[in-house]
Design an enzyme around this catalytic site. Structure first.
Site, short mmCIF file in Angstrom:
data_model
loop_
_atom_site.label_atom_id
_atom_site.label_comp_id
_atom_site.label_asym_id
_atom_site.label_seq_id
_atom_site.Cartn_x
_atom_site.Cartn_y
_atom_site.Cartn_z
N PHE A 199 -37.31 12.32 95.87
CA PHE A 199 -36.63 12.92 97.01
C PHE A 199 -37.28 14.25 97.39
O PHE A 199 -37.47 15.11 96.54
CB PHE A 199 -35.16 13.17 96.68
CG PHE A 199 -34.38 11.93 96.34
CD1 PHE A 199 -33.91 11.08 97.33
CD2 PHE A 199 -34.12 11.59 95.01
CE1 PHE A 199 -33.19 9.94 97.02
CE2 PHE A 199 -33.40 10.45 94.69
CZ PHE A 199 -32.94 9.62 95.70
N ASP B 126 -37.67 17.18 101.00
CA ASP B 126 -37.14 17.51 102.32
C ASP B 126 -38.20 17.52 103.41
O ASP B 126 -37.85 17.58 104.60
CB ASP B 126 -36.45 18.89 102.29
CG ASP B 126 -37.43 20.02 102.03
OD1 ASP B 126 -37.50 20.98 102.82
OD2 ASP B 126 -38.15 19.97 101.01
N PHE C 1 -37.23 14.99 91.87
CA PHE C 1 -36.66 15.78 92.95
C PHE C 1 -37.56 16.94 93.31
O PHE C 1 -38.08 17.63 92.43
CB PHE C 1 -35.30 16.39 92.54
CG PHE C 1 -34.26 15.41 92.12
CD1 PHE C 1 -33.35 14.90 93.04
CD2 PHE C 1 -34.14 15.02 90.79
CE1 PHE C 1 -32.35 14.02 92.65
CE2 PHE C 1 -33.14 14.15 90.39
CZ PHE C 1 -32.24 13.64 91.33
N ASP C 2 -37.68 17.22 94.60
CA ASP C 2 -38.17 18.51 95.04
C ASP C 2 -37.08 19.54 94.75
O ASP C 2 -35.92 19.18 94.51
CB ASP C 2 -38.49 18.44 96.53
CG ASP C 2 -39.03 19.76 97.08
OD1 ASP C 2 -39.74 20.47 96.34
OD2 ASP C 2 -38.73 20.08 98.24
N GLY C 3 -37.44 20.82 94.80
CA GLY C 3 -36.48 21.87 94.49
C GLY C 3 -35.78 22.43 95.72
O GLY C 3 -34.63 22.08 96.03
#
Length: 298
Positions: A272, A274, A161-163
């Protein structure tokens, strides 16, 4: 007793995210849905090849070893019901115990996410992903051209995951976009002890944490935070996860370095992020999906 999905990790997924229907989809996009239906019917006995999210789904379903299932995967598709037969036939061919499906023949299927109580929605349609995120469901646009997952970790579901704007809100990202890196670093340094608000994928991370805690002899969960943050902004991210009582197995604070090669080494079943630029770069190395959330999601 009536059937229920209570307590399960529920993944809703489009047919094109689970299987490779790109050749068939070109017929559909030409505007001839009847020809598309006929093509799928002609290929009914021909299993579709695995798609970008196949490995993720296959491994998650491996948690269902006891009487009480832990994971439910539901096909949620713009396909028509006739084409849906091939989707179920393909799942059966690969031994995927998928029983439920919703087929809407071109209409937006996201509205069925709430009665499913979905923890994740994966689709190739950006408009459906945006609508799902607006409804509070973790969702990502799958990039069909992504590299497929490595088979090097058959007993681990690996998710990265991105943060900011994914696990966390885009509060800090807004500071960065409007005022630059120095202001961002100062903002995060001054708020290091103040947990970040949750982002759209916090509920999924929580569900995965519960699944990880349950564990099985056949399958485990391994998670990674892969972020452009660097020291001193790393501390707030770590403290936020601690405040949520959630552990990640790996944390990569890359300070703006391209994520793709690092992800290639982690070998996730899915990543994932954004920002489309990050996803396009990452998709050359791993399965990837765009989380259309936050100030920088273009």
């Amino acid at each position: 007793m009536p059937a229920t999905l209570e307590g399960q990790l529920v993944v809703a997924i489009s047919s094109r995210a689970l299987f490779d229907f790109e050749a068939e989809n070109r017929v559909f996009e030409d505007g001839d849905d009847r020809a598309y239906m006929q093509l799928q019917l002609e290929r009914l006995e021909q299993p579709a090849s695995p798609g970008v999210a196949f490995s993720l789904v296959h491994k998650l379903l491996s948690f269902n070893t006891g009487e009480a299932p832990r994971v439910e995967v539901v096909i949620l598709s713009r396909n028509d019901p006739v084409s849906g037969m091939r989707v179920f036939r393909s799942a059966q061919h690969y031994g995927l115990p998928i029983q439920r499906g919703v087929f809407t023949r071109g209409q937006a299927p996201w509205r069925y996410l709430r009665p499913l109580r979905a923890n994740l929605f994966l689709s190739t349609h950006l408009s459906d992903v945006r609508a799902a995120l607006d409804a509070g469901v973790p969702a990502a646009q799958v990039y069909p051209q992504s590299v497929h997952a490595s088979d090097a970790h058959p007993h681990e579901v690996r998710i990265a995951f991105d943060g900011d704007a994914v696990l966390f809100s885009d509060e800090a990202e807004q500071v960065f976009q409007r005022q630059g890196l120095d202001a961002f670093q100062q903002h995060e340094r001054s708020k290091a002890a103040q947990p970040l608000p949750g982002g759209p994928f916090k509920p999924l991370l929580e569900a995965l944490h519960r699944l990880q805690s349950a564990g099985t002899a056949q399958m485990r969960v391994r998670t990674a935070l892969v972020t452009a943050r660097s020291a001193p902004a790393h501390e707030r991210a770590i403290r936020t996860l601690m405040d949520w009582h959630i552990e990640v197995d790996e944390a990569l604070f890359l300070g703006g370095l391209p994520k793709g090669e690092f992800l290639r080494e982690f070998e996730p079943d899915f990543f994932f992020d954004d920002q489309t630029g990050h996803i396009e770069q990452a998709a050359r190395h791993v399965p990837a999906g765009h989380v259309a959330s936050g100030i920088a999601n273009g």
